[in-house]
Design a protein around this motif. Sequence first.
Motif, mmCIF file in Angstrom:
data_model
loop_
_atom_site.group_PDB
_atom_site.id
_atom_site.type_symbol
_atom_site.label_atom_id
_atom_site.label_comp_id
_atom_site.label_asym_id
_atom_site.label_seq_id
_atom_site.Cartn_x
_atom_site.Cartn_y
_atom_site.Cartn_z
ATOM 1 N N HIS A 211 12.407 14.275 51.719
ATOM 2 C CA HIS A 211 13.301 14.285 50.561
ATOM 3 C C HIS A 211 13.301 15.720 50.018
ATOM 4 C CE1 HIS A 211 13.393 9.839 50.400
ATOM 5 N NE2 HIS A 211 12.129 9.932 50.791
ATOM 6 N N CYS A 248 17.676 14.046 44.533
ATOM 7 C CA CYS A 248 17.149 14.317 45.866
ATOM 8 C C CYS A 248 18.213 15.162 46.565
ATOM 9 C CB CYS A 248 16.917 13.028 46.643
ATOM 10 S SG CYS A 248 16.378 13.345 48.335
ATOM 11 N N GLU A 250 18.015 16.193 49.843
ATOM 12 C CA GLU A 250 17.899 16.103 51.304
ATOM 13 C C GLU A 250 18.468 14.753 51.727
ATOM 14 O OE1 GLU A 250 16.224 18.503 53.442
ATOM 15 O OE2 GLU A 250 17.302 17.295 54.908
ATOM 16 N N CYS A 252 18.484 11.607 52.978
ATOM 17 C CA CYS A 252 17.299 10.858 53.402
ATOM 18 C C CYS A 252 17.617 9.425 53.772
ATOM 19 C CB CYS A 252 16.250 10.906 52.291
ATOM 20 S SG CYS A 252 16.864 10.284 50.720
ATOM 21 N N HIS A 256 20.580 7.823 49.443
ATOM 22 C CA HIS A 256 20.136 9.164 49.059
ATOM 23 C C HIS A 256 20.840 9.672 47.797
ATOM 24 C CE1 HIS A 256 20.296 13.546 49.177
ATOM 25 N NE2 HIS A 256 21.572 13.451 49.361
ATOM 26 N N MET A 259 19.379 8.690 44.359
ATOM 27 C CA MET A 259 17.938 8.874 44.151
ATOM 28 C C MET A 259 17.741 9.893 43.024
ATOM 29 S SD MET A 259 15.333 9.606 47.244
ATOM 30 C CE MET A 259 13.705 10.231 46.868
HETATM 31 CU CU LIG Z 1 15.675 11.445 49.228
#
Ligand SMILES: [Cu+2]
Length: 323
Positions: A211, A248, A250, A252, A256, A259
């Motif tokens: 992340h 977040c 990245e 993921c 995502h 997040m």
């Molecule tokens: Cu993430």
Amino acid sequence: MVARSSEVRPSAVRHSASPGAGGRRRRGAGRLAGLGLSGVALLVLLTGCDVGAAFDGFGWPQGGISAESRRMYDLWIASCIAALAVGVFVWGLIFWCVVRYRKRGNALPVQTRYNMPMEFLYTIAPILIVSVLFYYTAIVQTDVDKLSKNPDVTVEVVAFKWNWQFNYRDGQGPDAKTTASTLGTSEVIPVLVLPTDRSIRFEETSRDVIHSFWVPELLFKRDVMPGKIRNVFEVSSLEAEGAYVGRCAELCGSYHAFMNFELRVVSPEKYDQFLAAKQSGKSTQDALSAIGEQPYAVTTEPFDTRRTQDNFNPDKVPARTGS
Ligand SMILES: [Cu+2]
């Protein structure tokens, strides 16, 4: 013929076309005045309160809330000004050449191949420019990545699909103890409470995939890695109280984009009270209310899938039969 005209020595041509002594002096004085004016303009630009703000940060986000974010912002603005100065100089040379040496007949213009001083200049000048940029970049990067021996606050950031846990620690490293914790759920956005005017260490670890911990106002993000890797960074101080969304950064997994968390920056006194309340067993929401803060996140909302039995499976296909 061509070969002969290309061998014309620049000095000879320049001599025959040069004005008298008075004209040269006047031109020299003009050049000096121009240089002086440029110098003054550059000085005003460089010492201006916030040159970047006038140009919308030259593309760099503004509004950083940490000392580190200001240093990175200043480096970017200074680099842009240096690039603009070089750009203006080069554009000036190009336009001057276009006008001064526009075609007047069939004769070739003065050829200046193998002009050693000139070739030396345009080899050395870019090296010098890159060296200066590299020097200041290395200084700022080292400063931003610097870790102190005893930060005032250490918080462990634990990422997992698809939420966050923030553990307030009594020391540094994986062996330190967690004294209070905030855990995000599908219904409640986790709020990370931190104080102004104190150095803060973030120690990051992930429970599953990679992340990335990102608060846009820090102008900084860092990957959160699974396994035994603890990605660590510090901010020497947070300078503005308030609520800031965190994300977040990245890719993921499916959720995502949802997040999110919230960074709530409060005064050191309120932070101490918040931590004491948490350590005495209060929930994050109750502890926030106790210090006069909004108990729930105000910058983002929990993820709402808007999926119901009806819109997710409108044809009411029984499980495992497919359609
Ligand atoms: Cu993430």
